[in-house]
Motif scaffolding. Structure first.
Motif, PDB file in Angstrom:
ATOM      1  N   ALA A 162     -56.128 -30.961  -6.310  1.00  0.00           N
ATOM      2  CA  ALA A 162     -54.730 -30.799  -6.715  1.00  0.00           C
ATOM      3  C   ALA A 162     -53.803 -31.134  -5.549  1.00  0.00           C
ATOM      4  N   ALA A 163     -54.211 -30.776  -4.331  1.00  0.00           N
ATOM      5  CA  ALA A 163     -53.418 -31.130  -3.140  1.00  0.00           C
ATOM      6  C   ALA A 163     -53.320 -32.648  -3.005  1.00  0.00           C
ATOM      7  N   GLU A 164     -54.401 -33.355  -3.292  1.00  0.00           N
ATOM      8  CA  GLU A 164     -54.371 -34.819  -3.222  1.00  0.00           C
ATOM      9  C   GLU A 164     -53.393 -35.405  -4.244  1.00  0.00           C
ATOM     10  N   LEU A 165     -53.406 -34.847  -5.446  1.00  0.00           N
ATOM     11  CA  LEU A 165     -52.485 -35.340  -6.471  1.00  0.00           C
ATOM     12  C   LEU A 165     -51.039 -35.079  -6.043  1.00  0.00           C
ATOM     13  N   LEU A 166     -50.765 -33.891  -5.527  1.00  0.00           N
ATOM     14  CA  LEU A 166     -49.410 -33.584  -5.053  1.00  0.00           C
ATOM     15  C   LEU A 166     -49.017 -34.479  -3.882  1.00  0.00           C
TER      16      LEU A 166
END
Length: 186
Positions: A131-135
């Motif tokens: 999720a951090a990568e997507l953000l």
């Protein structure tokens, strides 16, 4: 049986084979070789009863993603199996794997709130890292992405998630590398 019918049967057999460990690698490669022709079967596989099949279909879409499959892939962010959520997040966030990354950029308006929720609330640290990568795709243009990454960097219970969020948060190495030209000076 027509040629089209035999192709549909073959694709269904390959999709089912994704759930069998000994057959999975060959089925994955066969579907990947079929390319866009296999997309209807892969998209159907996203709702297969077997979590391993759903995960593998997300991974196939990572390479073969077309804009019209984005909604189905985004629906996997709510999958009960963490491996499926991880694979869906990767497929949505990894632009390196896409043949045409610009046409497959995820819809920030629809996905950012879900990514923030996953980063702060998902029980699985692998899901939170993805999720951090997507953000990270939106960190230079959206204050909510920045806030979520900074909070995870500072407060997440997992050291691995804190580290990954720190890479994408302001001051982190990926944040600096992906900054628009002229924003950071050494």
């Amino acid at each position: 049986m027509t040629v089209e019918d035999s192709v549909l049967v073959e694709d269904s057999v390959l999709i089912d084979a994704l759930g069998s460990e000994p057959r999975r690698p060959d089925a994955f490669r066969a579907l990947l070789r079929r390319g866009p022709a296999a997309l209807p079967a892969i998209r159907r596989g996203l709702v297969h009863a077997e979590p391993r099949v759903r995960e593998q279909c997300c991974l196939l879409l990572d390479e073969l993603l077309v804009p019209e499959a984005s909604d189905e892939l985004a629906a996997r962010l709510d999958d009960p199996d963490a491996r499926v959520r991880v694979a869906a997040l990767h497929a949505l966030s990894c632009l390196r794997c896409k043949p045409d990354a610009d046409s497959c950029r995820p819809d920030r308006g629809r996905l950012l709130p879900r990514a923030v929720r996953l980063l702060h609330e998902d029980e699985d640290p692998q899901v939170r890292m993805r999720a951090a990568e997507l953000l990270g795709l939106w960190v230079h243009e959206d204050a909510d992405a920045v806030g979520a990454l900074v909070r995870a960097r500072d407060e997440d219970p997992s050291p691995a998630v804190r580290k990954k969020a720190g890479w994408y948060a302001p001051g982190g190495p990926i944040h600096r590398r992906t900054a628009p030209k002229g924003v950071y000076r050494r």
